[in-house]
Design a protein around this motif. Structure first.
Motif, PDB file in Angstrom:
ATOM      1  N   LEU A  91      82.966 -32.665   0.163  1.00 13.46           N
ATOM      2  CA  LEU A  91      83.377 -33.037   1.439  1.00 13.46           C
ATOM      3  C   LEU A  91      84.082 -34.284   1.180  1.00 13.46           C
ATOM      4  O   LEU A  91      84.092 -34.271  -0.433  1.00 13.46           O
ATOM      5  CB  LEU A  91      82.112 -33.496   1.998  1.00 13.46           C
ATOM      6  CG  LEU A  91      82.062 -34.465   3.735  1.00 13.46           C
ATOM      7  CD1 LEU A  91      83.386 -33.689   4.414  1.00 13.46           C
ATOM      8  CD2 LEU A  91      80.669 -35.304   4.116  1.00 13.46           C
ATOM      9  N   GLN A  98      91.769 -35.713   2.476  1.00 10.29           N
ATOM     10  CA  GLN A  98      90.955 -34.523   3.061  1.00 10.29           C
ATOM     11  C   GLN A  98      91.605 -33.682   2.101  1.00 10.29           C
ATOM     12  O   GLN A  98      90.947 -32.529   2.483  1.00 10.29           O
ATOM     13  CB  GLN A  98      92.103 -34.379   4.115  1.00 10.29           C
ATOM     14  CG  GLN A  98      90.478 -35.633   4.797  1.00 10.29           C
ATOM     15  CD  GLN A  98      89.875 -35.375   4.656  1.00 10.29           C
ATOM     16  OE1 GLN A  98      88.704 -33.952   5.089  1.00 10.29           O
ATOM     17  NE2 GLN A  98      88.519 -36.892   5.607  1.00 10.29           N
ATOM     18  N   ARG A 268      85.490 -26.845   9.309  1.00 17.63           N
ATOM     19  CA  ARG A 268      84.376 -27.758   9.051  1.00 17.63           C
ATOM     20  C   ARG A 268      84.239 -29.481   8.618  1.00 17.63           C
ATOM     21  O   ARG A 268      85.548 -29.766   8.456  1.00 17.63           O
ATOM     22  CB  ARG A 268      84.195 -27.496   7.080  1.00 17.63           C
ATOM     23  CG  ARG A 268      84.125 -26.137   7.015  1.00 17.63           C
ATOM     24  CD  ARG A 268      82.542 -25.210   6.879  1.00 17.63           C
ATOM     25  NE  ARG A 268      82.304 -23.912   6.042  1.00 17.63           N
ATOM     26  CZ  ARG A 268      80.651 -23.359   7.155  1.00 17.63           C
ATOM     27  NH1 ARG A 268      79.898 -24.231   7.252  1.00 17.63           N
ATOM     28  NH2 ARG A 268      81.169 -22.572   6.194  1.00 17.63           N
ATOM     29  N   GLY A 269      83.622 -30.205   8.258  1.00 12.81           N
ATOM     30  CA  GLY A 269      83.519 -31.589   8.652  1.00 12.81           C
ATOM     31  C   GLY A 269      83.142 -32.014   9.441  1.00 12.81           C
ATOM     32  O   GLY A 269      82.813 -31.683  10.913  1.00 12.81           O
ATOM     33  N   ARG A 290      88.135 -36.468   9.826  1.00 14.27           N
ATOM     34  CA  ARG A 290      87.235 -37.111  10.013  1.00 14.27           C
ATOM     35  C   ARG A 290      86.794 -37.363  10.613  1.00 14.27           C
ATOM     36  O   ARG A 290      86.850 -37.435  11.482  1.00 14.27           O
ATOM     37  CB  ARG A 290      87.985 -37.748   8.887  1.00 14.27           C
ATOM     38  CG  ARG A 290      89.259 -38.778   9.189  1.00 14.27           C
ATOM     39  CD  ARG A 290      89.846 -39.758   8.305  1.00 14.27           C
ATOM     40  NE  ARG A 290      90.859 -40.552   9.312  1.00 14.27           N
ATOM     41  CZ  ARG A 290      91.440 -40.759  10.229  1.00 14.27           C
ATOM     42  NH1 ARG A 290      89.913 -41.552  11.107  1.00 14.27           N
ATOM     43  NH2 ARG A 290      91.983 -41.702  10.351  1.00 14.27           N
ATOM     44  N   TYR A 310      75.981 -37.535   8.664  1.00  5.06           N
ATOM     45  CA  TYR A 310      76.326 -37.077   7.682  1.00  5.06           C
ATOM     46  C   TYR A 310      75.710 -35.626   6.967  1.00  5.06           C
ATOM     47  O   TYR A 310      76.236 -35.136   7.007  1.00  5.06           O
ATOM     48  CB  TYR A 310      77.011 -38.188   6.294  1.00  5.06           C
ATOM     49  CG  TYR A 310      78.031 -38.754   6.891  1.00  5.06           C
ATOM     50  CD1 TYR A 310      79.611 -38.798   6.299  1.00  5.06           C
ATOM     51  CD2 TYR A 310      77.973 -39.805   6.373  1.00  5.06           C
ATOM     52  CE1 TYR A 310      80.000 -39.379   6.649  1.00  5.06           C
ATOM     53  CE2 TYR A 310      78.838 -41.490   6.701  1.00  5.06           C
ATOM     54  CZ  TYR A 310      80.638 -41.111   7.037  1.00  5.06           C
ATOM     55  OH  TYR A 310      81.362 -41.700   8.057  1.00  5.06           O
ATOM     56  N   ILE A 313      77.135 -32.521   8.037  1.00  5.12           N
ATOM     57  CA  ILE A 313      77.581 -31.746   7.757  1.00  5.12           C
ATOM     58  C   ILE A 313      76.872 -31.089   6.606  1.00  5.12           C
ATOM     59  O   ILE A 313      77.635 -29.847   6.321  1.00  5.12           O
ATOM     60  CB  ILE A 313      78.922 -32.513   7.558  1.00  5.12           C
ATOM     61  CG1 ILE A 313      79.637 -33.035   9.181  1.00  5.12           C
ATOM     62  CG2 ILE A 313      79.702 -32.000   6.206  1.00  5.12           C
ATOM     63  CD1 ILE A 313      80.159 -34.360   8.858  1.00  5.12           C
TER      64      ILE A 313
END
Length: 414
Positions: A91, A98, A268-269, A290, A310, A313
């Motif tokens: 991550l 990123q 994802r994320g 993000r 977080y 995630i």
């Protein structure tokens, strides 16, 4: 993790910048990983690691790896695995890391976003082209190598216009012009010397949509109302979360953003998607893989009690079971930035009282007597911030403004 189970290892690529917001995000991310029994390994540039001891001291392991060098983090991670290290999730917290995180996850065959999708949203003109091709409203935009190309775009489109970098952040180098006479000054504000963007200015109220991906699908957590300074610059000076919107409009925004994320290929994320509500409806702005900056991560944790920004995630990346939870905001929060006139600060009055208010979630003063307030052109020029919690958005907005207004700066023009 259950007793006797070898803990999973989380690789946090690119760490954080050595600023208070980044430090807070990383500390929270590491704490929520450790609450789940995860091992943590953090990478960043050597100089930044040395400047962020509060973060590196929390991580289980730390390595100096430059995420800005294409392929370097992925190659380093492959070498680590070949030597017996195990990584189970990857991550990145900050914007500029990123692509490196996506490359690394792919190199290790771990869950992550396709690198080409992350690169697309990091490249603003490519993101606009993809969304426009899919039928989403987008301002006309041109990637320009110099002022001649920019002037040609101005002649063929409708102003006013925005001049901005292709892949920067924090409103750096972003300004509005009303004609070709303003081009030279706008280009002079840009960071670097590479190609830049010129796009048509969009009229309308500005919002952002905050959320995360679970099982590959976007989950919207809140819509945030933005308050900005008047043009020619676009620095954000206030946020209200959740935004006060009719249910039908909020639903329309959420569906539009979810559809856009699907088109862009993110899975994802976290995500932070900017937009305007203009005369013709929703116009999508920049897309980020993000959470939003400006303490939005802390505001989300307040308005959704018990929500781990977080932790969820990590659960998703690792395929861990999670209890069904209602992620609807039940409280409100607001941030207000301090923007005194530029000059040398002689005195600051009322700060201690404002910061000590019981409903303040975060308060930071960026300048002190003897310091200098710069002209307000980027996020880094703001003089401080007060973040508050309240029962409703209206109450949060009112309190944040009152507390910010109670801080009085005496400034001498330089």
């Amino acid at each position: 993790m259950s007793a006797g189970t070898d803990p999973a290892t989380l690789l946090l690529v690119g760490g954080v910048r050595a600023v208070s917001l980044g430090l807070d995000m990383a500390e929270l991310a590491l704490d929520q990983a450790h609450e789940r029994g995860l091992r943590t390994h953090l990478t960043n540039q050597e100089a930044v690691l040395a400047a962020t001891e509060a973060v590196t001291g929390r991580a289980g392991a730390v390595s100096a790896v430059d995420f800005t060098v294409p392929g370097e983090t992925a190659a380093w991670a492959r070498r680590q695995v070949a030597d017996g290290t195990r990584f189970d999730a990857v991550l990145a917290l900050q914007e500029m890391a990123q692509v490196a995180a996506a490359d690394t996850a792919e190199a290790l065959a771990l869950p992550g976003n396709p690198p080409e999708a992350v690169h697309r949203v990091r490249t603003k003109d490519a993101c606009r082209e993809a969304l426009a091709a899919a039928g989403f409203r987008q301002p006309a935009v041109r990637l320009c190598a110099g002022t001649d190309e920019a002037a040609a775009f101005l002649a063929a489109s409708t102003g006013p216009w925005i001049v901005k970098p292709r892949d920067a952040m924090g409103s750096t180098g972003v300004s509005r012009i009303t004609g070709p006479d303003g081009l030279a000054d706008a280009v002079a504000l840009l960071p670097g010397t590479g190609p830049f963007l010129v796009e048509e200015f969009v009229e309308g109220a500005e919002y952002s949509v905050e959320g995360l991906f679970l099982d590959g699908a976007p989950v919207v957590l809140a819509v945030t109302e933005k308050e900005k300074v008047e043009p020619p610059f676009f620095v954000e000076v206030g946020h209200i979360l959740p935004a006060e919107l009719p249910d039908a409009r909020r639903t329309e925004i959420e569906r539009t953003v979810a559809a856009a994320l699907d088109v862009l290929g993110l899975r994802r994320g976290a995500f932070h998607v900017e937009l305007w509500l203009g005369p013709d409806g929703i116009v999508l702005g920049e897309v980020h893989n993000r959470y939003g900056g400006d303490w939005i991560h802390r505001m989300l944790g307040h308005v959704i009690p018990g929500f781990q920004v977080y932790g969820l995630i990590y659960d998703d990346l690792l395929g861990l079971p999670r209890e069904a939870a209602d992620l609807t905001p039940v409280r409100a929060a607001a941030a207000r930035y301090l923007t005194p006139p530029p000059g040398k600060v002689v005195a600051v009055d009322g700060w201690e009282e404002a910061a000590a208010h019981p409903d303040v979630l975060r308060a930071e003063l960026a300048v002190a007597p003897g310091g200098t307030v710069r002209p307000l052109r980027t996020s880094g020029d703001r003089a401080g911030v007060i973040v508050v919690g309240a029962d409703t958005p209206a109450q949060a907005r009112k309190l944040a403004r009152e507390l910010a207004d109670s801080v009085r700066f005496t400034v001498e023009s330089e």
